[in-house]
Write a protein that holds these residues in place. Sequence first.
Motif, PDB file in Angstrom:
ATOM      1  N   ARG A 115       4.618  19.577 -12.047  1.00 17.33           N
ATOM      2  CA  ARG A 115       3.917  18.577 -12.855  1.00 17.33           C
ATOM      3  C   ARG A 115       2.457  18.484 -12.446  1.00 17.33           C
ATOM      4  O   ARG A 115       1.560  18.403 -13.297  1.00 17.33           O
ATOM      5  CB  ARG A 115       4.590  17.214 -12.720  1.00 17.33           C
ATOM      6  CG  ARG A 115       5.961  17.130 -13.357  1.00 17.33           C
ATOM      7  CD  ARG A 115       6.540  15.737 -13.264  1.00 17.33           C
ATOM      8  NE  ARG A 115       7.902  15.692 -13.782  1.00 17.33           N
ATOM      9  CZ  ARG A 115       8.613  14.591 -13.955  1.00 17.33           C
ATOM     10  NH1 ARG A 115       8.087  13.404 -13.635  1.00 17.33           N
ATOM     11  NH2 ARG A 115       9.845  14.643 -14.428  1.00 17.33           N
ATOM     12  N   GLN A 116       2.206  18.487 -11.139  1.00  9.12           N
ATOM     13  CA  GLN A 116       0.815  18.421 -10.669  1.00  9.12           C
ATOM     14  C   GLN A 116       0.036  19.658 -11.102  1.00  9.12           C
ATOM     15  O   GLN A 116      -1.136  19.569 -11.473  1.00  9.12           O
ATOM     16  CB  GLN A 116       0.788  18.284  -9.141  1.00  9.12           C
ATOM     17  CG  GLN A 116       1.286  16.939  -8.627  1.00  9.12           C
ATOM     18  CD  GLN A 116       0.462  15.771  -9.153  1.00  9.12           C
ATOM     19  OE1 GLN A 116      -0.757  15.887  -9.327  1.00  9.12           O
ATOM     20  NE2 GLN A 116       1.120  14.650  -9.405  1.00  9.12           N
TER      21      GLN A 116
ATOM     22  N   LYS B 294      -0.711  19.266 -14.858  1.00  4.55           N
ATOM     23  CA  LYS B 294      -1.761  18.266 -15.068  1.00  4.55           C
ATOM     24  C   LYS B 294      -3.132  18.823 -14.688  1.00  4.55           C
ATOM     25  O   LYS B 294      -4.123  18.600 -15.397  1.00  4.55           O
ATOM     26  CB  LYS B 294      -1.458  17.009 -14.255  1.00  4.55           C
ATOM     27  CG  LYS B 294      -0.260  16.216 -14.745  1.00  4.55           C
ATOM     28  CD  LYS B 294       0.022  15.065 -13.790  1.00  4.55           C
ATOM     29  CE  LYS B 294       1.291  14.295 -14.176  1.00  4.55           C
ATOM     30  NZ  LYS B 294       1.593  13.223 -13.201  1.00  4.55           N
TER      31      LYS B 294
ATOM     32  N   ASP C 140      -7.312  10.557 -13.546  1.00  2.00           N
ATOM     33  CA  ASP C 140      -6.438  10.519 -12.379  1.00  2.00           C
ATOM     34  C   ASP C 140      -5.202   9.738 -12.782  1.00  2.00           C
ATOM     35  O   ASP C 140      -5.235   8.516 -12.875  1.00  2.00           O
ATOM     36  CB  ASP C 140      -7.127   9.853 -11.180  1.00  2.00           C
ATOM     37  CG  ASP C 140      -6.303   9.991  -9.909  1.00  2.00           C
ATOM     38  OD1 ASP C 140      -5.131   9.583  -9.934  1.00  2.00           O
ATOM     39  OD2 ASP C 140      -6.820  10.507  -8.903  1.00  2.00           O
TER      40      ASP C 140
ATOM     41  N   ASP D 274      -2.527   8.999 -11.298  1.00  2.00           N
ATOM     42  CA  ASP D 274      -1.935   8.079 -10.326  1.00  2.00           C
ATOM     43  C   ASP D 274      -2.733   6.779 -10.236  1.00  2.00           C
ATOM     44  O   ASP D 274      -2.227   5.774  -9.755  1.00  2.00           O
ATOM     45  CB  ASP D 274      -1.865   8.740  -8.944  1.00  2.00           C
ATOM     46  CG  ASP D 274      -0.988   9.978  -8.952  1.00  2.00           C
ATOM     47  OD1 ASP D 274       0.018   9.958  -9.674  1.00  2.00           O
ATOM     48  OD2 ASP D 274      -1.323  10.951  -8.256  1.00  2.00           O
TER      49      ASP D 274
END
Length: 395
Positions: free
Chosen positions: A184-185, A188, A273, A275
């Motif tokens: 996923r990272q 992204k 971002d 998060d």
Amino acid sequence: MMKQDYVPQIPYGTRDFLPREAARKRVVEAGLAQLFGKWGYDEVVTPTFEYLETLLVGAASGVDQHMFKFLDKNNRILALRPDMTTPIARTAATRMQEVGEPLRLFYLTNVFRYELAQAGRQCEFYQAGVELLGAPGPAADAEVIALAVEAMREAGLTSFQISLGQVDFINGIMAESELDVVQRQQVKAAIARRDLVGLGEILTASGLSADMQKFLKSIPVLHGRQEVLDQAYKMAPNEVSRAALDNLADIFRLLTSYGVEQYVNFDLGLIRDLDYYTGMVFEGYTPGLGFPLCGGGRYDNMLASFGSASPATGFALGIERVLLALDRQGLSTPAAEKDCYVAWQNDGLAQAIAKANQLRAEGWRVELALEAQSQQEAVKNAQQRCCAKLHYIGG
């Protein structure tokens, strides 16, 4: 090395603003401060450095890698502020709890991040921005975006565009994708870079279905007007993604009421971002710059990290980036000239001082000659020192 061989240098990533540059910068900042005040925002000033653990509370991931850190006499780690959102959140949560919400706060200040220095990017740079605290929903987000548009217009820009996205659109897709955390990272990061080739390689190795791979590959190019939302609705895999699109539609309707809709495009591949942000995100771009002028979004979790849960939204505008954009577009904000140069000859200094005092009391910006000079010299000096008028005593 001999002392006389030493050439003073400034630290990497910093710069000097010479008088005309500083004057242009101040003109832009003064206009922005006045604009923010008209919209009901109050200025706050926070310390240039804070305890490292404070600046890391609720901060964007990886920000500590770009901080300038040092120790105080008690060996506590301090850091120069890398942005203003965290210091303002701390101030609001710890010092302004008795003030009724929503809080509308603005700042004009310098921040520090260690990064590759280039045109428009320094390790010390100046920002203007606002934070709207204690207000959930599209009304607050639309106000912040509309104010960002007005801020760029106030600064003198005429050609720019806001790209508007929503992090939950991608979060919803990720939840349906069956990718692991690392994948996923990677996905992204590739979407954020608009790296279609790299994204394709990651997805090919992921084992996802052909339909899901095709969907994820389409995200970086989902940008445009209302048709983009219509297209995304048909593709949205779950309620999380659909709610994100509903939120964008609500915000855009309010931006139409502000009369700024022509500056706004949807960009569903926009990732700042994930998060840190919890809702809408946006960036402002202008021709001639390969990086955003401004950016912001909704960050509802930060104040809870300081023990005072409250929704929040805001943006920051880069002052040097605005000045650079103005230069490249031939729209440079003129530095304010001095109104008058007072010169004198023979024994006219006392009279010249009195005249300068009188003009200053009347509100004029006056420069006084400190040595006697001929009228010809005075005319030349007035021009060199950017004085609109000459008042010559004597002769």
